[in-house]
Design an enzyme around this catalytic site. Structure first.
Site, PDB file in Angstrom:
ATOM      1  N   CYS A   1      39.469  36.195  37.202  1.00 11.37           N
ATOM      2  CA  CYS A   1      37.460  37.039  37.336  1.00 11.37           C
ATOM      3  C   CYS A   1      36.822  36.611  35.746  1.00 11.37           C
ATOM      4  O   CYS A   1      37.245  35.081  35.864  1.00 11.37           O
ATOM      5  CB  CYS A   1      38.134  38.889  36.826  1.00 11.37           C
TER       6      CYS A   1
ATOM      7  N   HIS B   1      40.818  40.247  41.660  1.00  9.06           N
ATOM      8  CA  HIS B   1      41.966  40.218  40.663  1.00  9.06           C
ATOM      9  C   HIS B   1      43.449  40.883  41.640  1.00  9.06           C
ATOM     10  O   HIS B   1      43.687  41.886  42.684  1.00  9.06           O
ATOM     11  CB  HIS B   1      40.842  42.433  40.743  1.00  9.06           C
TER      12      HIS B   1
ATOM     13  N   GLU C   1      45.538  41.447  40.827  1.00  8.88           N
ATOM     14  CA  GLU C   1      46.645  43.245  40.566  1.00  8.88           C
ATOM     15  C   GLU C   1      46.496  44.867  41.040  1.00  8.88           C
ATOM     16  O   GLU C   1      47.101  45.348  40.966  1.00  8.88           O
ATOM     17  CB  GLU C   1      46.250  42.566  38.575  1.00  8.88           C
TER      18      GLU C   1
END
Ligand code: XMP
Length: 515
Positions: free
Chosen positions: A84, A172, A174
């Site tokens: 990001c 993202h 994660e």
């Protein structure tokens, strides 16, 4: 540092997801640690990571105070993954262009993998759902980089420079909504950075035990055992390292749940053979709390009483040099954040002050662990499951669940209702689908009828929430039949309670505890 082998350094620029990146990397078996994004080159070199991940951020790279890592990071020869803001920052620094945008893209999106040979996208389907959360986007690739993925709103969504081992993604990995997120992180960690998986509870225990032995030598260590998971795991770990040199102290503050102190004493004395000093200080706490109704005042009185009693008990071990504290990694990250600790809504107390009063050095064996890792270490140490899997319980105990003045009879009502609620949650398999559940006694009396008689008794509220970290929470949608059963049992079994209500507030705007 109680880890050996390879490690991933995450430089944090303030993204709400930074902790998650560390958790995901550790879940795949490699140690990961977070440093503030403005850490010095010296700190980064000292940490000597196998690879570096640059986190997201609420900033725009054009902001005057946009956080950035030292320039030299890009030429250290370590593999880098920018996520990001991370991709934007590294692309911007290397001559790419970032487009300012007033509009934020937030939520689910789909990426198309352009470079099927990219190691970062190994085993990732060509079209794959991802989680986006960004304002600005990359407009022009920096020199030496090529495009690896795109999405409808972010035409440059993945970039890489294979020779320099620098990779970037706009989305993202994660976040669980990114289907192949784990695969992508694992590709980076294993296929690109060639890290070896050496992060697991048994290696952690072995390394930590060796470290504590070395640090403590022949000295005495004291530890306040509250009954919570963190202090229990910390104590058993230290006990494994230094045996009888560890002296534990358990204080009954009169605000524990039913049978809790007896269980702590039994488990740690009899099961683990730990030298445990028990002090029943309930009279002292309850006397100091008499007539107090204000929540923060209750907390302050309890915090102070705890230190007073602990200091008194610790006199028995006057030669002690060390104090064990169950600090865990989220507390450490919070205090290291370059934004500073977040605002305090309720003050939380620990053993603050005691190290100075008694001139003790701290041992914090869980400083590097997330809560779920603490639990896994506890299991590996043989701590009984019902200790490990417990809901969080606040330091001030039941005092903040008796609203208004705390009295012994009210505490007993609360203990009875709470025990029934928790027993039923466990029996019906609902305990683990709630993050925290408890009863609260309200300073309100209402009219009831028992047999032919009119009653005028206290109200008890049941609270059960779902949450990930306690920062936000939703009320648990417990089945009506279940609530009916708990309510019936409370009315039938607890004399003095005839009205039961269920709390349907989420956090925010309410908090989890009522006080
Ligand atoms: P709140 O009520 O702030 O609670 O939404 C969030 C989490 O923190 C716990 N809590 C405390 N824990 N000392 C503690 O050690 C405190 O004073 C305290 N107040 C709240 C609460 O039980 C929940 O898990």
């Amino acid at each position: 540092m109680a880890h050996t082998g390879d490690s991933i350094l995450i430089l944090d620029f303030g993204s709400q997801y930074t902790q998650l990146i560390a958790r995901r990397v550790r879940e795949i078996g490699v140690y990961a640690e977070i440093l503030p994004g403005n850490a010095s080159l010296k700190e980064i070199k000292e940490f000597d990571p196998t690879a570096i991940i640059l986190s997201g951020s609420p900033y725009s790279v054009y902001a005057e105070d946009a956080p950035q890592p030292p320039e030299e990071v890009y030429s250290m020869g370590k593999p880098i993954l920018g996520i990001c803001y991370g991709i934007q920052m590294l692309a911007y620094k290397m001559g790419g262009e970032v487009e300012k945008s007033a509009k934020r893209e937030f939520g689910r999106a789909e990426i198309e993998v352009i470079d099927q040979k990219s190691k970062l996208f190994k085993d990732v389907p060509q079209h794959s759902p991802v989680w986006m959360s960004h304002g600005d986007s990359l407009k022009k690739l920096p020199e030496g980089f090529h495009l690896t993925a795109r999405s409808a709103n972010a035409p440059i969504c993945g970039i890489e420079n294979k020779d320099q081992k620098i990779y970037g993604i706009q989305f993202h990995p994660e976040v669980v909504h990114t289907d192949s997120g784990k695969q992508i992180l694992s590709n980076f960690v294993f296929d690109i950075a060639h890290a070896r998986a050496s992060w697991n509870p048994s290696d952690f225990i072995e390394a930590t035990v060796a470290e504590i032995k070395e640090k403590v030598g022949k000295k005495t260590v004291i530890c306040a055992l509250s009954g919570g998971v963190d202090s229990a795991v910390a104590a058993v770990l230290v006990h494994r390292a230094v045996g009888a040199q560890l002296k534990c102290i358990h204080i009954d503050n009169g605000l524990m749940r039913r049978g809790e102190s007896a269980e702590v004493v039994h488990t740690f004395r009899d099961h683990f053979g730990i030298d445990l000093d028990f002090r029943d200080a309930s009279e002292l706490f309850l006397t100091r709390l008499a007539g107090v109704t204000e929540p923060e005042t209750k907390r302050k009185i309890i915090g102070k009483a705890f230190i007073d009693v602990l200091a008194e008990e610790a006199q028995k071990f006057s030669g002690a040099t060390f104090l064990v504290q169950g600090t865990i990694y989220p507390d450490v990250i919070e205090s290291l954040s370059f934004k500073g600790p977040s605002a305090t809504i309720k003050s939380h107390h620990n053993v603050g002050g005691l190290p100075e009063i008694m001139d003790l050095k701290l041992i914090e064996p869980l400083r590097e662990l997330f809560k779920d890792e603490v639990r896994n270490v506890g299991r590996a140490l043989g701590i009984p499951e019902h200790f490990i899997d417990r809901h969080p319980f606040p330091g001030p105990g039941l005092s903040i669940r008796v609203i208004g003045e705390i009295t012994k009879p009210k505490l007993e009502l609360l203990r009875s209702a709470d025990a029934i609620f928790i027993e039923e949650l466990r029996n019906s398999g609902l305990y683990h689908s709630t993050w925290q559940a408890f009863a609260v006694v309200l300073p309100v009396q209402t009219v009831g009828v028992m047999g032919d008689e009119r009653t005028y008794e206290n109200v008890v509220a049941l609270r059960a929430v779902t949450s990930v970290d306690g920062m936000t929470a939703d009320w648990a949608r417990l089945p009506h039949d279940f609530l009916a059963k708990v309510s019936n049992r409370i009315a039938n079994e607890v004399r003095g309670l005839s009205r039961v209500v269920y709390d349907i507030s989420s956090k925010p705007p309410a908090t989890i505890e009522w006080e």
